[in-house]
Design a protein around this motif. Structure first.
Motif, PDB file in Angstrom:
ATOM      1  N   GLY A  71       0.794  -1.218   0.000  1.00  0.00           N
ATOM      2  CA  GLY A  71       0.000   0.000   0.000  1.00  0.00           C
ATOM      3  C   GLY A  71       0.832   1.276   0.000  1.00  0.00           C
ATOM      4  O   GLY A  71       0.287   2.365   0.153  1.00  0.00           O
ATOM      5  N   LYS A  72       2.134   1.158  -0.140  1.00  0.00           N
ATOM      6  CA  LYS A  72       2.987   2.356  -0.167  1.00  0.00           C
ATOM      7  C   LYS A  72       3.290   2.724  -1.618  1.00  0.00           C
ATOM      8  O   LYS A  72       3.481   1.850  -2.466  1.00  0.00           O
ATOM      9  CB  LYS A  72       4.303   2.092   0.566  1.00  0.00           C
ATOM     10  N   ASN A  73       3.329   4.010  -1.875  1.00  0.00           N
ATOM     11  CA  ASN A  73       3.732   4.452  -3.194  1.00  0.00           C
ATOM     12  C   ASN A  73       5.170   4.950  -3.115  1.00  0.00           C
ATOM     13  O   ASN A  73       5.460   5.873  -2.351  1.00  0.00           O
ATOM     14  CB  ASN A  73       2.827   5.577  -3.683  1.00  0.00           C
ATOM     15  N   PRO A  74       6.077   4.362  -3.896  1.00  0.00           N
ATOM     16  CA  PRO A  74       7.491   4.751  -3.809  1.00  0.00           C
ATOM     17  C   PRO A  74       7.708   6.229  -4.116  1.00  0.00           C
ATOM     18  O   PRO A  74       8.791   6.757  -3.833  1.00  0.00           O
ATOM     19  CB  PRO A  74       8.160   3.864  -4.859  1.00  0.00           C
ATOM     20  N   GLU A  75       6.696   6.881  -4.688  1.00  0.00           N
ATOM     21  CA  GLU A  75       6.772   8.335  -4.872  1.00  0.00           C
ATOM     22  C   GLU A  75       7.065   9.024  -3.546  1.00  0.00           C
ATOM     23  O   GLU A  75       7.893   9.926  -3.458  1.00  0.00           O
ATOM     24  CB  GLU A  75       5.417   8.822  -5.419  1.00  0.00           C
ATOM     25  N   THR A  76       6.357   8.569  -2.496  1.00  0.00           N
ATOM     26  CA  THR A  76       6.510   9.196  -1.186  1.00  0.00           C
ATOM     27  C   THR A  76       7.241   8.309  -0.192  1.00  0.00           C
ATOM     28  O   THR A  76       7.754   8.782   0.810  1.00  0.00           O
ATOM     29  CB  THR A  76       5.123   9.520  -0.596  1.00  0.00           C
ATOM     30  N   PHE A  77       7.263   6.996  -0.467  1.00  0.00           N
ATOM     31  CA  PHE A  77       7.877   6.046   0.462  1.00  0.00           C
ATOM     32  C   PHE A  77       9.275   5.740  -0.066  1.00  0.00           C
ATOM     33  O   PHE A  77       9.432   5.111  -1.116  1.00  0.00           O
ATOM     34  CB  PHE A  77       7.012   4.777   0.496  1.00  0.00           C
ATOM     35  N   LYS A  78      10.304   6.234   0.632  1.00  0.00           N
ATOM     36  CA  LYS A  78      11.657   6.079   0.091  1.00  0.00           C
ATOM     37  C   LYS A  78      12.147   4.653   0.226  1.00  0.00           C
ATOM     38  O   LYS A  78      12.241   4.115   1.326  1.00  0.00           O
ATOM     39  CB  LYS A  78      12.619   7.039   0.796  1.00  0.00           C
ATOM     40  N   LEU A  79      12.477   4.038  -0.928  1.00  0.00           N
ATOM     41  CA  LEU A  79      12.868   2.631  -0.947  1.00  0.00           C
ATOM     42  C   LEU A  79      14.328   2.457  -0.533  1.00  0.00           C
ATOM     43  O   LEU A  79      15.176   2.049  -1.315  1.00  0.00           O
ATOM     44  CB  LEU A  79      12.652   2.051  -2.342  1.00  0.00           C
ATOM     45  N   LYS A  80      14.606   2.826   0.725  1.00  0.00           N
ATOM     46  CA  LYS A  80      15.953   2.626   1.240  1.00  0.00           C
ATOM     47  C   LYS A  80      15.801   2.274   2.701  1.00  0.00           C
ATOM     48  O   LYS A  80      14.824   2.678   3.335  1.00  0.00           O
ATOM     49  CB  LYS A  80      16.772   3.908   1.125  1.00  0.00           C
ATOM     50  N   VAL A  81      16.758   1.530   3.244  1.00  0.00           N
ATOM     51  CA  VAL A  81      16.652   1.211   4.663  1.00  0.00           C
ATOM     52  C   VAL A  81      16.912   2.483   5.470  1.00  0.00           C
ATOM     53  O   VAL A  81      17.550   3.423   4.993  1.00  0.00           O
ATOM     54  CB  VAL A  81      17.641   0.103   5.078  1.00  0.00           C
ATOM     55  N   LYS A  82      16.389   2.503   6.704  1.00  0.00           N
ATOM     56  CA  LYS A  82      16.475   3.722   7.518  1.00  0.00           C
ATOM     57  C   LYS A  82      17.915   4.175   7.728  1.00  0.00           C
ATOM     58  O   LYS A  82      18.214   5.355   7.779  1.00  0.00           O
ATOM     59  CB  LYS A  82      15.780   3.483   8.857  1.00  0.00           C
ATOM     60  N   LYS A  83      18.807   3.198   7.836  1.00  0.00           N
ATOM     61  CA  LYS A  83      20.227   3.502   8.013  1.00  0.00           C
ATOM     62  C   LYS A  83      20.759   4.372   6.880  1.00  0.00           C
ATOM     63  O   LYS A  83      21.645   5.192   7.064  1.00  0.00           O
ATOM     64  CB  LYS A  83      21.005   2.188   8.011  1.00  0.00           C
ATOM     65  N   ASP A  84      20.203   4.177   5.668  1.00  0.00           N
ATOM     66  CA  ASP A  84      20.639   4.948   4.506  1.00  0.00           C
ATOM     67  C   ASP A  84      19.726   6.139   4.241  1.00  0.00           C
ATOM     68  O   ASP A  84      19.722   6.693   3.148  1.00  0.00           O
ATOM     69  CB  ASP A  84      20.642   4.053   3.244  1.00  0.00           C
ATOM     70  N   GLY A  85      18.903   6.484   5.212  1.00  0.00           N
ATOM     71  CA  GLY A  85      18.041   7.645   5.053  1.00  0.00           C
ATOM     72  C   GLY A  85      16.732   7.373   4.352  1.00  0.00           C
ATOM     73  O   GLY A  85      16.080   8.297   3.869  1.00  0.00           O
ATOM     74  N   GLY A  86      16.309   6.100   4.294  1.00  0.00           N
ATOM     75  CA  GLY A  86      15.040   5.779   3.649  1.00  0.00           C
ATOM     76  C   GLY A  86      13.948   5.530   4.667  1.00  0.00           C
ATOM     77  O   GLY A  86      14.057   5.925   5.829  1.00  0.00           O
ATOM     78  N   ASP A  87      12.894   4.863   4.229  1.00  0.00           N
ATOM     79  CA  ASP A  87      11.739   4.625   5.095  1.00  0.00           C
ATOM     80  C   ASP A  87      11.557   3.158   5.465  1.00  0.00           C
ATOM     81  O   ASP A  87      10.559   2.783   6.056  1.00  0.00           O
ATOM     82  CB  ASP A  87      10.452   5.105   4.390  1.00  0.00           C
ATOM     83  N   VAL A  88      12.503   2.299   5.074  1.00  0.00           N
ATOM     84  CA  VAL A  88      12.296   0.870   5.247  1.00  0.00           C
ATOM     85  C   VAL A  88      12.977   0.366   6.520  1.00  0.00           C
ATOM     86  O   VAL A  88      14.156   0.644   6.747  1.00  0.00           O
ATOM     87  CB  VAL A  88      12.844   0.093   4.028  1.00  0.00           C
TER      88      VAL A  88
END
Lengths: 191, 204, 193
Positions: free
Chosen positions: C145-162
């Motif tokens: 249900g996440k849209n990568p437009e707003t949901f950054k496909l990176k782990v949190k350690k790398d500054g994303g949202d995963v």
């Protein structure tokens, strides 16, 4: 850079013996002394590189065009067995000194699964010939590294007082386990 | 009596893993769970059964000097058959065992039994020997896989054996399984102790 | 029953016969397993498509098309219901897994939102990286249900949202890499023309 990654990954991160479990038999069998294990490592490197080249060419220029990829196992193992024999005969003629050094290890190499393993992996990973050779050579170096370190430890272990039931294979395996733990520390070096 | 012995000796007395210590690579590599160990064991058993049967039948027609290459071809044929059949019908297991299926061909146990037993004995004895050795190998792999799975994942054949929630299970077993037993070092360590226990039992 | 002599003729004949018989036997087995192998592979793909997309009534695998990307190919499986586009399943990959290549099937809704993700193939460590499989942990649920437009496909350690899998940052990064590859290809007109 690509090649550097292949080399470091094959030697340290995915060490052929300690994390891929290939070539365990010679690893346990000839790691009693540093000198013999260095000899074995040399012979294995030689055969792996040669076998990688020959099996690569066979796969891509004979088996695949004929559409008989399923003959891979049978063809590869025969090629390796034949190669080992040939290397043995040629070394005897060309360089008796080297033959003396490596001779006794050569027949053992046919059933070293690292050789067949590398040959199959090179095909599976879709490497080109040069990558394949680099991968094969670094895998062999990784094998040699594990073997020599192990031999170094076992030379010391001979002096230690090992419980009776643990003597021989069990203590060797336990040592290998601790070595494998140490090698896990390399995980993450590449990427 | 001796027929029966040919079948049973491989399971404990001459167990290829614990006693003869052959075929270490697949033993260590494919036992991260009981299921994988069982699958690998059965695949090897089939190859042993096939190669022992055929080799005991044809051994006397084979000139001595081409003995080993001939045996290797026979073994490789059966390995490829297993490879293709598993790929067709048990795909997820096939993918887990991966490269170790074709590598059955260099498993010292298979060539060892061909050379040491099947080439010198009749068909029936060779069949029994092949099945017995195969079952011994399977037993060893499943046992090792089971131990590693229980310690490293708290499960056995995929079923959780140690409950997650009661306070006592947390107090006794901590929160998490001992992951290292599923990883490479655990394979070496678990097998080391298994062989040591076997050595100890053998003496008594 | 004297042993056969080891002369050149006998040896060659023996090897020749054995090899011929072996090849014939293998050819036979290959022929009879070829279709089941292909069917098993196809079934796996179809199951993955079904798992990651909302209900559809067409045959996505027969309408599949390939999009070339950096370092490989992605396969797009468009799904529709009653002629209405309901989403696209993208078979994607990454070579950065802890143990090499990972293949995923990512289901996108028409607006680019991730519906569900299934793992097709991986060799990650059991108990660690293999938690990316939906049945082993709920790591993959966070993408739904996440849209990568707003949901950054990176782990949190790398500054994303995963949220990465505990102790498996490399596997988690690789997973994100594969999903991002699929999304980027979809966005850059992975549309069927």
């Amino acid at each position: 850079m690509e090649y550097l990654i292949i080399i470091i990954a094959a030697i340290f991160v995915n060490n052929v013996v300690l994390s891929q479990f290939l070539g365990i038999c010679p690893f346990l069998g000839v790691s009693n002394k540093i000198s013999t294990s260095a000899g074995m490592a040399g012979a294995v490197t030689f055969v792996i590189v040669l076998a990688t080249i020959v099996t690569f060419l066979l796969q891509h220029y004979v088996l695949n065009p004929l559409g008989v990829g399923f003959m891979q196992t049978i063809v590869f193992i025969l090629v390796i067995a034949a190669l080992v024999q040939m290397v043995e005969i040629m070394l005897k003629k060309l360089s008796p000194a080297l033959y003396q050094a490596l001779g006794i290890f050569l027949p053992l190499i046919t059933t070293n699964c690292a050789v067949l393993g590398v040959a199959i992996l090179v095909i599976k990973k879709n490497y080109n010939l040069l990558e394949g050779v680099v991968f094969g050579a670094s895998t062999a170096i990784g094998f040699g590294l594990a073997l020599v370190i192990m031999a170094g430890i076992r030379e010391q272990l001979d002096l230690a007082n090992v419980p009776k039931g643990m003597k021989g294979v069990p203590i060797a395996l336990l040592t290998a386990g601790i070595l494998a733990l140490a090698f896990m520390g390399f995980a993450g070096i590449v990427k | 009596m001796s027929r029966l012995y040919n079948l049973t000796k491989g399971i404990i007395k001459e167990n290829p893993i614990f006693v003869i210590v052959l075929g270490m690579c697949p033993t260590l590599a494919t036992t991260s769970s009981a299921m994988n160990g069982l699958g690998m064991g059965l695949a090897t058993t089939f190859v042993l059964f096939g190669s022992n049967t055929v080799i005991s039948l044809i051994a006397r027609f084979i000139p001595d000097k081409v003995r080993i290459p001939s045996y290797i071809v026979v073994i490789a044929t059966f390995v490829t058959i297993v490879d293709l059949v598993m790929q067709a019908y048990t795909q997820s297991l096939y993918e887990k065992l991966g490269i170790f299926i074709p590598l059955i061909v260099v498993n010292c146990i298979v060539l060892g039994r061909a050379e040491a037993f099947a080439s010198k004995n009749g068909v029936l004895d060779s069949v029994l020997d092949g099945i017995g050795m195969g079952l011994g190998f399977t037993f060893a792999l499943t046992l090792l896989g089971g131990i590693r799975e229980v310690l490293g994942n708290f499960s056995f054949f995929g079923l959780r054996v140690i409950p997650k929630d009661p306070w006592w299970s947390k107090a006794v077993f901590f929160h998490d399984p001992i992951l290292v037993f599923i990883l490479a070092p655990g394979a070496f360590i678990a097998l080391a102790y298994l062989i040591a226990i076997f050595n100890r039992l053998k003496k008594n | 029953m004297a042993k056969v002599e080891s002369n050149f003729k006998n040896m060659t004949a023996t090897l020749l016969i054995i090899t011929l018989v072996a090849s014939a036997a293998l050819g036979l087995v290959y022929q009879s397993t070829k279709d089941p192998i292909a069917a098993a592979q196809q079934a796996k793909i179809n199951n993955a498509i079904k798992a990651v997309l909302p209900e559809f009534d067409n045959q996505p695998s027969s309408e599949a098309y390939v999009v070339k990307v950096d370092g490989g190919e992605l396969t797009f499986y468009p799904a529709s219901k009653g002629g209405q586009m309901v989403g696209t399943a993208v078979k994607t990959f990454t070579n950065n897994g802890f143990a090499g290549r990972i293949e995923l099937m990512v289901g996108f809704l028409p607006d680019g939102t991730i519906n569900k993700i299934a793992v097709i193939a991986h060799k990650e460590t059991p108990g660690l990286g293999d938690k990316m499989e939906p049945k082993k942990s709920n790591f993959s649920v966070q993408f739904e249900g996440k849209n990568p437009e707003t949901f950054k496909l990176k782990v949190k350690k790398d500054g994303g949202d995963v949220d990465a899998i505990t102790a498996s940052t490399i596997s988690s990064r690789a997973y994100c890499d594969a999903v991002a590859r699929a999304y980027n290809a979809l966005k850059e007109g992975g549309k069927h023309e």
